[in-house]
Design an enzyme around this catalytic site. Structure first.
Site: not given
Ligand code: FCB
Length: 468
Positions: A182, A368
């Protein structure tokens, strides 16, 4: 080595998603990051990171929480790897703490820190779990922040050297690499808005950081490939479909502006070798210094694009008010988690189809996706987080719909294996498939964890030609 298996892992499967149509090679994983789980913030020669400094500064993190101990994974990693084995996943995405390996960010290698990751990788392979290693999940060595951090061009070169150290040591066993997690958060939340470490609020520093992170991605990708010829290298972006609050032309135009700032600011340089037209003008004319060859480096071909998906964005136009002349809004009848993220599963399908149509990455992996809930064990010690299982099922259905539409979606990682330190929000939000009691450090597999286990098992069985 003993692998303990929780006998009742497969009870209570009530949420349905049929994984059979997903291809046999599909990656099933869970994800974590170093600062959020490891603790041991100053053990065995580790240098401080910007998150150590930030969370030790009063007022920066809710309730004064910090990652000093977190899930104590640095000491409890064998048990945590057993949990991965129990869940039955075939992949684990973790990140390396740069200052654990290079306490000053460059130069001297901390052998003890490197040895931790060496053991971790061996432990994964012994349990049949493929390591997916993220080089940077936000914990920059504080020593490099003293020299400007990501706002300084040199940091990209130091990142390349750090990638080389890991490639040399772990590259014989680690074949899946993610350069950055990110970058939008690293650069803009860290340096433009300052609500995450290092807490800098400076528009120029934010744009410089965007560019240097991109540059560092290209340099590290090339270094990894030079040392690990069979490496598959990608980057994980936080991406959201952007919807206009109404059909009005000015709202639609606002959504396009926000899409350029929120999504295309990284997608375009990475996959097209150029920043979106007019973006810097619309941000007050602040732009980074771009040298010859920078964008060629940034657009070094990816083996896969990592997508972190949590929510959509909805915006309406606010002419003349600056910062892209728009405002984020909530539509009526929408659901938000306690982390203020809209639950909107169809956004994943929309996003994946759009990425495929506009950018054609070779492969897309959802690196994620997950839900924050106020989990608590019941009297029997069970965590009944059926909503989390439903959330994951709905997003998998959405990813599967994108696959049916021709998008090469090759894997899915739940965020997260464990409840952990949720950055500026501290320990209150819980996103794990496994509950962590921070007082005792006891781990309890949640109902969603058992459900995920069964899902992965059903997928495997479907491809072995038999249904369990
Ligand atoms: C993302 C992050 C991860 C976690 C999730 C909920 O943005 O990459 O580390 O905090 O959100």
């Amino acid at each position: 080595m003993t692998i303990h298996t929780t006998p009742d892992l497969s009870r209570d499967v009530t949420v349905t998603f049929d994984p059979a149509p997903l291809p046999a090679h599909f990656t099933w994983g869970v994800a974590t990051s170093a600062y959020q789980i490891e603790g041991a913030w100053n053990a065995d020669g580790k240098g401080p990171s910007i998150w150590d400094t930030f969370s030790h500064t009063p007022g920066k993190v809710r309730r004064g929480d910090a990652g000093d101990v977190a899930c104590d994974h640095y000491h409890r990693w064998p048990g945590d790897l057993d949990l991965l084995h129990d869940l039955g996943v075939n992949a684990y995405r973790f990140s390396v703490s740069w200052p654990r390996v290079l306490p000053d960010g460059h130069g001297r290698v901390n052998a003890a820190g490197l040895a931790f990751y060496d053991r971790l990788v061996d432990g994964l392979l012994e349990r049949g779990v493929t390591p997916w290693l993220t080089l940077y999940h936000w914990d920059l060595p504080q020593a490099l922040q003293e020299r400007g951090g990501w706002a300084a061009r040199d940091t990209a070169r130091h990142f390349e050297a750090y990638a080389e150290v890991l490639a040399r040591t772990l590259g014989d066993r680690v074949k899946r690499w993610i350069t950055h997690n990110e970058p939008w958060v690293t650069a803009l939340v860290g340096y433009r808005y300052g609500s995450f470490a290092p807490g800098v609020r400076d528009a120029q520093a934010g744009m410089d950081a965007v560019h240097h992170v991109l540059l560092s991605h290209g340099l590290a990708t090339r270094a990894l490939r030079a040392h690990v010829p069979d490496a598959k290298v990608g980057v994980s972006l936080s991406l959201s479909p952007v919807h206009p609050a109404s059909d009005a032309d000015d709202d639609r135009a606002a959504a396009e502006r926000f899409d350029a700032y929120y999504n295309r600011i990284f997608l375009d340089p990475l996959l097209r070798g150029a920043y979106p037209d007019g973006l810097f003008d619309r941000l007050g004319g602040i732009e980074p210094t771009i040298l010859d060859g920078d964008l060629d480096l940034a657009s070094t071909p990816l083996d896969f694009l990592g997508v972190n998906y949590y929510y959509r964005k909805v915006v309406r136009a606010t002419p003349g008010e600056g910062e892209l002349d728009l405002q984020e809004v909530r539509l009526p009848d929408t659901t938000f988690s306690n982390l203020d993220m809209e639950v909107y599963p169809d956004g994943l399908r929309e996003l994946l189809v759009r990425l495929h149509e506009d950018y054609r990455p070779k492969s897309i992996v959802i690196t994620e996706n997950g839900l924050s809930l106020p989990d608590e064990p019941d009297d029997a010690g069970e965590v009944n987080d059926e909503d989390r299982a439903r959330y994951i099922a709905a997003h998998l259905a959405s990813a599967e719909a994108a696959r049916r539409a021709g998008v090469p979606v090759d894997g899915y990682f739940v965020w997260s294996l464990l409840d952990n330190f949720e950055w500026a929000y501290g320990y209150e939000p819980r996103l794990g498939l496994v509950y962590v009691d921070y007082g005792s450090q006891r781990r309890t597999v949640k109902r969603s964890g058992r459900w995920y286990h069964d899902l992965v098992a059903r997928h495997r069985a479907a491809h072995a030609g038999k249904v369990p």
